[in-house]
Design a protein around this motif. Sequence first.
Motif, PDB file in Angstrom:
ATOM      1  N   SER A  21       0.855  -1.184   0.000  1.00  0.00           N
ATOM      2  CA  SER A  21       0.000   0.000   0.000  1.00  0.00           C
ATOM      3  C   SER A  21       0.894   1.238   0.000  1.00  0.00           C
ATOM      4  O   SER A  21       1.924   1.274   0.678  1.00  0.00           O
ATOM      5  CB  SER A  21      -0.951   0.004   1.205  1.00  0.00           C
ATOM      6  OG  SER A  21      -0.242   0.101   2.413  1.00  0.00           O
ATOM      7  N   CYS A  22       0.502   2.213  -0.792  1.00  0.00           N
ATOM      8  CA  CYS A  22       1.273   3.447  -0.946  1.00  0.00           C
ATOM      9  C   CYS A  22       0.348   4.641  -0.821  1.00  0.00           C
ATOM     10  O   CYS A  22      -0.859   4.547  -1.047  1.00  0.00           O
ATOM     11  CB  CYS A  22       1.935   3.511  -2.328  1.00  0.00           C
ATOM     12  SG  CYS A  22       3.066   2.164  -2.706  1.00  0.00           S
ATOM     13  N   GLU A  24      -1.132   8.050  -2.288  1.00  0.00           N
ATOM     14  CA  GLU A  24      -1.436   8.513  -3.639  1.00  0.00           C
ATOM     15  C   GLU A  24      -1.896   9.963  -3.572  1.00  0.00           C
ATOM     16  O   GLU A  24      -2.725  10.320  -2.738  1.00  0.00           O
ATOM     17  CB  GLU A  24      -2.542   7.640  -4.239  1.00  0.00           C
ATOM     18  CG  GLU A  24      -3.010   8.076  -5.598  1.00  0.00           C
ATOM     19  CD  GLU A  24      -4.171   7.225  -6.107  1.00  0.00           C
ATOM     20  OE1 GLU A  24      -4.137   6.872  -7.285  1.00  0.00           O
ATOM     21  OE2 GLU A  24      -5.099   6.941  -5.324  1.00  0.00           O
ATOM     22  N   LYS A  38      -3.528   3.811  -0.928  1.00  0.00           N
ATOM     23  CA  LYS A  38      -3.994   3.004  -2.050  1.00  0.00           C
ATOM     24  C   LYS A  38      -3.340   1.626  -1.969  1.00  0.00           C
ATOM     25  O   LYS A  38      -2.146   1.519  -1.731  1.00  0.00           O
ATOM     26  CB  LYS A  38      -3.580   3.707  -3.355  1.00  0.00           C
ATOM     27  CG  LYS A  38      -3.769   2.909  -4.613  1.00  0.00           C
ATOM     28  CD  LYS A  38      -3.234   3.683  -5.799  1.00  0.00           C
ATOM     29  CE  LYS A  38      -3.425   2.947  -7.097  1.00  0.00           C
ATOM     30  NZ  LYS A  38      -2.931   3.729  -8.241  1.00  0.00           N
ATOM     31  N   THR A  39      -4.112   0.573  -2.167  1.00  0.00           N
ATOM     32  CA  THR A  39      -3.552  -0.768  -2.277  1.00  0.00           C
ATOM     33  C   THR A  39      -3.091  -0.941  -3.717  1.00  0.00           C
ATOM     34  O   THR A  39      -3.864  -0.754  -4.657  1.00  0.00           O
ATOM     35  CB  THR A  39      -4.599  -1.846  -1.915  1.00  0.00           C
ATOM     36  OG1 THR A  39      -5.016  -1.617  -0.569  1.00  0.00           O
ATOM     37  CG2 THR A  39      -4.015  -3.233  -2.051  1.00  0.00           C
ATOM     38  N   CYS A  40      -1.827  -1.267  -3.880  1.00  0.00           N
ATOM     39  CA  CYS A  40      -1.243  -1.345  -5.223  1.00  0.00           C
ATOM     40  C   CYS A  40      -1.740  -2.579  -5.963  1.00  0.00           C
ATOM     41  O   CYS A  40      -1.922  -3.640  -5.364  1.00  0.00           O
ATOM     42  CB  CYS A  40       0.275  -1.391  -5.129  1.00  0.00           C
ATOM     43  SG  CYS A  40       0.975   0.070  -4.341  1.00  0.00           S
ATOM     44  N   TYR A  44       2.943  -4.280  -8.863  1.00  0.00           N
ATOM     45  CA  TYR A  44       3.488  -2.997  -8.414  1.00  0.00           C
ATOM     46  C   TYR A  44       4.208  -3.229  -7.090  1.00  0.00           C
ATOM     47  O   TYR A  44       3.579  -3.516  -6.093  1.00  0.00           O
ATOM     48  CB  TYR A  44       2.381  -1.955  -8.249  1.00  0.00           C
ATOM     49  CG  TYR A  44       1.853  -1.445  -9.565  1.00  0.00           C
ATOM     50  CD1 TYR A  44       2.157  -0.160  -9.995  1.00  0.00           C
ATOM     51  CD2 TYR A  44       1.057  -2.232 -10.377  1.00  0.00           C
ATOM     52  CE1 TYR A  44       1.679   0.319 -11.204  1.00  0.00           C
ATOM     53  CE2 TYR A  44       0.578  -1.773 -11.588  1.00  0.00           C
ATOM     54  CZ  TYR A  44       0.890  -0.496 -11.991  1.00  0.00           C
ATOM     55  OH  TYR A  44       0.417  -0.035 -13.191  1.00  0.00           O
ATOM     56  N   CYS A  47       6.669   2.086  -3.940  1.00  0.00           N
ATOM     57  CA  CYS A  47       5.948   3.344  -3.757  1.00  0.00           C
ATOM     58  C   CYS A  47       6.842   4.455  -4.300  1.00  0.00           C
ATOM     59  O   CYS A  47       8.064   4.394  -4.159  1.00  0.00           O
ATOM     60  CB  CYS A  47       5.664   3.603  -2.284  1.00  0.00           C
ATOM     61  SG  CYS A  47       4.571   2.397  -1.497  1.00  0.00           S
ATOM     62  N   ASP A  67       2.409   7.625  -5.815  1.00  0.00           N
ATOM     63  CA  ASP A  67       1.611   6.519  -6.329  1.00  0.00           C
ATOM     64  C   ASP A  67       2.383   5.219  -6.186  1.00  0.00           C
ATOM     65  O   ASP A  67       3.537   5.211  -5.748  1.00  0.00           O
ATOM     66  CB  ASP A  67       1.255   6.755  -7.798  1.00  0.00           C
ATOM     67  CG  ASP A  67      -0.026   6.057  -8.218  1.00  0.00           C
ATOM     68  OD1 ASP A  67      -0.496   5.146  -7.508  1.00  0.00           O
ATOM     69  OD2 ASP A  67      -0.572   6.420  -9.275  1.00  0.00           O
ATOM     70  N   CYS A  68       1.759   4.128  -6.601  1.00  0.00           N
ATOM     71  CA  CYS A  68       2.423   2.837  -6.721  1.00  0.00           C
ATOM     72  C   CYS A  68       3.246   2.857  -8.013  1.00  0.00           C
ATOM     73  O   CYS A  68       2.927   3.581  -8.944  1.00  0.00           O
ATOM     74  CB  CYS A  68       1.392   1.717  -6.808  1.00  0.00           C
ATOM     75  SG  CYS A  68       0.260   1.619  -5.409  1.00  0.00           S
ATOM     76  N   SER A  69       4.294   2.036  -8.072  1.00  0.00           N
ATOM     77  CA  SER A  69       5.141   2.013  -9.250  1.00  0.00           C
ATOM     78  C   SER A  69       5.629   0.597  -9.536  1.00  0.00           C
ATOM     79  O   SER A  69       5.811  -0.205  -8.623  1.00  0.00           O
ATOM     80  CB  SER A  69       6.344   2.942  -9.053  1.00  0.00           C
ATOM     81  OG  SER A  69       7.195   2.891 -10.172  1.00  0.00           O
TER      82      SER A  69
END
Length: 198
Positions: A21-22, A24, A38-40, A44, A47, A67-69
């Motif tokens: 989770s990251c 966003e 946000k749950t990626c 992903y 973060c 965001d997630c990456s």
Amino acid sequence: MDLQISVFLLFILFTAGHSLSCYECMSLTGSCAEQTVKTCPSGYSQCMSSTAVAQAGDITSKVKAKDCSVDCQSGSMNLGIVRTTSSCCNTNQCNAQDAPDPSNIPNGNKCFSCDGQTCSNILSCSGTEDRCIKATGTFGGQSIVVKGCASKSVCDATSVSSYEGISCCEGNLCNGAQSVTQSFLFLCCSLLSYFMMH
């Protein structure tokens, strides 16, 4: 039967615990004050937090994003009118802090940059930017070139980029001074969005 239920429950807890989770957010005001968790999606694993500063004449704007990456690399890139830094990490909500503003402190390296008409402008690199970058592509049937400074880590990430013709080199002004007359700003924005979202 109890053993099967216990194994099943452990499996559910184990797989649920591995979803990253990251934070966003996207801010055009210079600060990610309002951010959500946000749950990626699957695949992903990092973060990301990035800060971009664009300069057009007397107008300066700053964009912060989190965001997630999939393939984030910590580092910085300077294309003359756009400077960006990215910070990457791989634990839950580790991107709480905003990425730092891009450095203005020259490090002695110099690279060519483009302004939409020519690619013979000399740009002073700053911070960790120890490479010169050159990117070419075709957008709308037109060939576009951008040049500037980048960190080694950013150059390493470009090998998986969806953009073709991205190359980095070491040494002052190693990215050439060929002229360009095409849509420079379009590719700058495309490259910026790639590095911010990956």
